[in-house]
Design a protein around this motif. Structure first.
Motif, short mmCIF file in Angstrom:
data_model
loop_
_atom_site.label_atom_id
_atom_site.label_comp_id
_atom_site.label_asym_id
_atom_site.label_seq_id
_atom_site.Cartn_x
_atom_site.Cartn_y
_atom_site.Cartn_z
N ARG A 172 0.74 5.26 -0.22
CA ARG A 172 -0.13 6.45 -0.18
C ARG A 172 0.76 7.68 -0.34
O ARG A 172 1.76 7.81 0.36
N GLU A 226 -3.90 6.29 -3.32
CA GLU A 226 -3.64 4.98 -2.71
C GLU A 226 -3.33 4.02 -3.85
O GLU A 226 -4.21 3.65 -4.62
N SER A 229 -1.97 0.41 -4.82
CA SER A 229 -1.89 -0.87 -4.11
C SER A 229 -1.63 -2.04 -5.07
O SER A 229 -2.56 -2.69 -5.53
N MET A 251 0.86 -1.17 0.00
CA MET A 251 0.00 0.00 0.00
C MET A 251 0.90 1.23 0.00
O MET A 251 1.69 1.40 0.93
#
Length: 150
Positions: A78, A144, A146, A76
């Motif tokens: 961000r 985000e 991912s 992940m």
């Protein structure tokens, strides 16, 4: 019965019992814990190498990168970036990406999202990427990113 025989008998009985006890304890501990809930901070370079990128997009800042890994791996990433720089990076890196406002999740809620299948898979290991974008204001996006392998 001699002392040596007595200890040999104890060892022959105790060793398998101890091994079975250890196995039962390990199995119970594995059932109680959720290894995918063990999120770890990782260098963002590692996360981006997973998708064959040299680093974060130009202009990205306030980056935080974590990973979940057990049977599969999910990173992940961000970060905050200017909307024009995000658009240029996506166009260069993942041409044809189409964002939708339908069925987007994430925390906090995303404004638009996309799912990208990597065909062929990345040499770093990723097979797909989920991207969620929340527009902080008219010129800034919180992304985000991912990637995952299963």
């Amino acid at each position: 019965m001699s002392r040596v025989r007595k200890w040999a008998l104890v060892a022959v009985v105790a060793l398998p019992v101890a091994f079975l006890g250890w196995g039962a304890w390990s199995f119970a501990a594995a059932l109680r814990s959720d290894p995918m809930a063990q999120e770890q901070s990782v260098p963002c370079e590692d996360a981006m190498h997973f998708v064959d990128r040299d680093g974060l997009p130009e202009g990205a800042h306030d980056a935080k990168c974590t990973a979940l890994s057990w049977l599969d791996t999910q990173y992940m990433v961000r970060f905050t970036i200017a909307r024009p720089k995000l658009d240029a990076w996506l166009k260069e890196s993942y041409p044809g990406t189409r964002f939708t406002a339908q069925e987007c999740g994430g925390e906090p809620a995303t404004d638009v999202c996309a799912h990208i299948e990597l065909n062929p898979p990345a040499e770093g290991g990723a097979v797909a990427i989920d991207i969620g974008v929340r527009y902080a204001d008219a010129s800034t996006a919180v992304v985000e990113f991912s990637p995952f392998d299963v």
